[in-house]
Motif scaffolding. Sequence first.
Motif, mmCIF file in Angstrom:
data_model
loop_
_atom_site.group_PDB
_atom_site.id
_atom_site.type_symbol
_atom_site.label_atom_id
_atom_site.label_comp_id
_atom_site.label_asym_id
_atom_site.label_seq_id
_atom_site.Cartn_x
_atom_site.Cartn_y
_atom_site.Cartn_z
ATOM 1 N N ALA A 228 0.808 -1.210 0.000
ATOM 2 C CA ALA A 228 0.000 0.000 0.000
ATOM 3 C C ALA A 228 0.846 1.266 0.000
ATOM 4 C CB ALA A 228 -0.949 -0.008 1.199
ATOM 5 N N ASN A 229 2.084 1.184 0.495
ATOM 6 C CA ASN A 229 2.968 2.354 0.524
ATOM 7 C C ASN A 229 3.737 2.542 -0.781
ATOM 8 O OD1 ASN A 229 4.822 0.297 0.630
ATOM 9 N ND2 ASN A 229 5.827 0.983 2.515
ATOM 10 N N GLY A 230 3.472 1.672 -1.808
ATOM 11 C CA GLY A 230 4.121 1.793 -3.102
ATOM 12 C C GLY A 230 5.391 0.995 -3.255
ATOM 13 N N ASP A 231 5.795 0.228 -2.231
ATOM 14 C CA ASP A 231 6.987 -0.606 -2.326
ATOM 15 C C ASP A 231 6.645 -1.926 -3.019
ATOM 16 O OD1 ASP A 231 8.413 1.308 -0.994
ATOM 17 O OD2 ASP A 231 8.514 0.210 0.919
ATOM 18 N N ALA A 232 7.480 -2.321 -3.984
ATOM 19 C CA ALA A 232 7.336 -3.602 -4.668
ATOM 20 C C ALA A 232 8.340 -4.589 -4.099
ATOM 21 C CB ALA A 232 7.547 -3.443 -6.161
ATOM 22 N N HIS A 233 7.861 -5.764 -3.705
ATOM 23 C CA HIS A 233 8.702 -6.824 -3.174
ATOM 24 C C HIS A 233 8.521 -8.080 -4.021
ATOM 25 C CE1 HIS A 233 8.350 -4.162 0.339
ATOM 26 N NE2 HIS A 233 9.435 -4.742 0.808
ATOM 27 N N VAL A 234 9.607 -8.847 -4.169
ATOM 28 C CA VAL A 234 9.554 -10.109 -4.901
ATOM 29 C C VAL A 234 10.301 -11.167 -4.090
ATOM 30 C CG1 VAL A 234 10.184 -11.321 -7.030
ATOM 31 C CG2 VAL A 234 9.421 -8.943 -7.141
ATOM 32 N N LYS A 235 9.780 -12.394 -4.114
ATOM 33 C CA LYS A 235 10.476 -13.544 -3.529
ATOM 34 C C LYS A 235 10.632 -14.605 -4.599
ATOM 35 C CE LYS A 235 7.713 -14.769 -0.119
ATOM 36 N NZ LYS A 235 7.126 -15.646 0.941
ATOM 37 N N GLU A 236 11.633 -15.458 -4.419
ATOM 38 C CA GLU A 236 11.926 -16.504 -5.391
ATOM 39 C C GLU A 236 12.148 -17.815 -4.653
ATOM 40 O OE1 GLU A 236 14.628 -16.732 -9.362
ATOM 41 O OE2 GLU A 236 15.653 -16.008 -7.568
ATOM 42 N N GLY A 237 11.505 -18.874 -5.137
ATOM 43 C CA GLY A 237 11.649 -20.176 -4.521
ATOM 44 C C GLY A 237 10.334 -20.632 -3.918
ATOM 45 N N GLY A 238 10.395 -21.216 -2.722
ATOM 46 C CA GLY A 238 9.196 -21.715 -2.061
ATOM 47 C C GLY A 238 8.307 -20.607 -1.537
ATOM 48 N N LEU A 239 7.131 -20.989 -1.090
ATOM 49 C CA LEU A 239 6.155 -20.009 -0.608
ATOM 50 C C LEU A 239 6.632 -19.299 0.653
ATOM 51 C CD1 LEU A 239 2.749 -21.863 -1.166
ATOM 52 C CD2 LEU A 239 4.073 -20.449 -2.742
ATOM 53 N N SER A 240 7.594 -19.872 1.366
ATOM 54 C CA SER A 240 8.112 -19.250 2.583
ATOM 55 C C SER A 240 9.451 -18.555 2.354
ATOM 56 C CB SER A 240 8.264 -20.300 3.682
ATOM 57 O OG SER A 240 9.148 -21.330 3.257
ATOM 58 N N ALA A 241 9.834 -18.341 1.102
ATOM 59 C CA ALA A 241 11.085 -17.649 0.798
ATOM 60 C C ALA A 241 11.055 -16.217 1.334
ATOM 61 C CB ALA A 241 11.334 -17.644 -0.710
ATOM 62 N N THR A 242 12.222 -15.593 1.380
ATOM 63 C CA THR A 242 12.357 -14.243 1.936
ATOM 64 C C THR A 242 12.040 -13.196 0.875
ATOM 65 O OG1 THR A 242 14.084 -15.016 3.425
ATOM 66 C CG2 THR A 242 13.957 -12.641 3.048
ATOM 67 N N TRP A 243 11.318 -12.170 1.298
ATOM 68 C CA TRP A 243 10.986 -11.067 0.404
ATOM 69 C C TRP A 243 12.201 -10.178 0.174
ATOM 70 C CZ3 TRP A 243 6.806 -11.172 -2.397
ATOM 71 C CH2 TRP A 243 5.647 -11.796 -1.920
ATOM 72 N N VAL A 244 12.332 -9.668 -1.051
ATOM 73 C CA VAL A 244 13.361 -8.691 -1.405
ATOM 74 C C VAL A 244 12.654 -7.443 -1.924
ATOM 75 C CG1 VAL A 244 15.306 -8.179 -2.934
ATOM 76 C CG2 VAL A 244 15.043 -10.475 -1.971
ATOM 77 N N LYS A 245 12.975 -6.288 -1.327
ATOM 78 C CA LYS A 245 12.400 -5.034 -1.813
ATOM 79 C C LYS A 245 13.053 -4.685 -3.142
ATOM 80 C CE LYS A 245 11.625 -0.159 -0.809
ATOM 81 N NZ LYS A 245 11.855 0.981 0.116
ATOM 82 N N GLU A 246 12.232 -4.478 -4.165
ATOM 83 C CA GLU A 246 12.747 -4.244 -5.507
ATOM 84 C C GLU A 246 12.731 -2.767 -5.898
ATOM 85 O OE1 GLU A 246 14.168 -6.285 -7.522
ATOM 86 O OE2 GLU A 246 13.852 -8.145 -6.424
ATOM 87 N N HIS A 247 11.672 -2.046 -5.523
ATOM 88 C CA HIS A 247 11.557 -0.651 -5.966
ATOM 89 C C HIS A 247 10.505 0.037 -5.104
ATOM 90 C CE1 HIS A 247 11.965 2.677 -8.782
ATOM 91 N NE2 HIS A 247 12.736 1.945 -9.576
ATOM 92 N N ASP A 248 10.606 1.357 -5.016
ATOM 93 C CA ASP A 248 9.576 2.135 -4.325
ATOM 94 C C ASP A 248 8.805 2.993 -5.330
ATOM 95 O OD1 ASP A 248 11.458 4.046 -4.955
ATOM 96 O OD2 ASP A 248 11.958 4.537 -2.881
ATOM 97 N N ASN A 249 7.742 3.650 -4.849
ATOM 98 C CA ASN A 249 6.904 4.523 -5.678
ATOM 99 C C ASN A 249 6.367 3.781 -6.899
ATOM 100 O OD1 ASN A 249 5.630 6.946 -6.471
ATOM 101 N ND2 ASN A 249 7.379 7.542 -7.747
#
Length: 294
Positions: A44-65
Amino acid sequence: MNLRTLSAVAAVLALAGLTGASTAHAVPGTVSGDGGNRIGVLRANGDAHVKEGGLSATWVKEHDNVKQVTLSGNRIGVLTGDGVAWVKEGGLSASWVREADDVKQIALSGNRIGVLKDNGDAYVKEGGLSATWVKEADKVKELELSRNRIGIVKGNGDAYVKEGGLSATWVREHDNVIGIDLAGNRIGVLTADGVAWVKEGGLSASWVREHDDVIQLELSGNRIGVVTDRGNAYVKEGGLSARWVHEYTHTIQIALSGKRIGVLKGDGDARVKEGDLSARWVLEANNVTELALS
């Protein structure tokens, strides 16, 4: 407020009984994939996060706005609030490449990138991130990509699809369309009266009426997903006449990829399941406004 947000609001209103069941609102943009192992969310704050692998993988912040996030294979695309389309290729920490300005929608599929400009011009490039843009059409309100197919919805509601190279000939598929989706040899359209139609095979194949009272239609592989104006998410697997399975309630968006199904709830919770249609749901993130799978 973009079209995706408007459709989410409309879905919530429908859940509350504040809008008529015959009013359909499309969810544009590519949010489904073809069996990758990435999950993307837009907070909701405009941050995009992506994870790779299993459903419990760690999120990585990719970009804001960010106002749109899309995934395909090892590519990630975002559209920022200032109308700039960015794409990266490779790992989650790869460098961003500025693709185009004055953009209102971005689409990815395989080695193709598509952008829909503010003026309604649709462009697609094929190959590397620095490949040359080809203008595909004007007066477009939605652009979709799937391997060797390109789909558009024109401002007058006519849907067209081309197959093959970027300069292939357009085929008019349907009228009165507010949303289009492509997956493999399937084409799906959502018409303004809330009816979801899907065809399988060539561009001239016959349409099959899949569901009524729909606000979103998604395709991936041999699965079809819909969200109804009551907020119910359904998925079917197999042929076009397969049986629908009720997946979730209070849903405002659905995403499909391979054996994964994702839903975004009206309260901002994003959940994903992996496996058959009755698999267990996993809560992925809160405060989400868009969910994407690759």
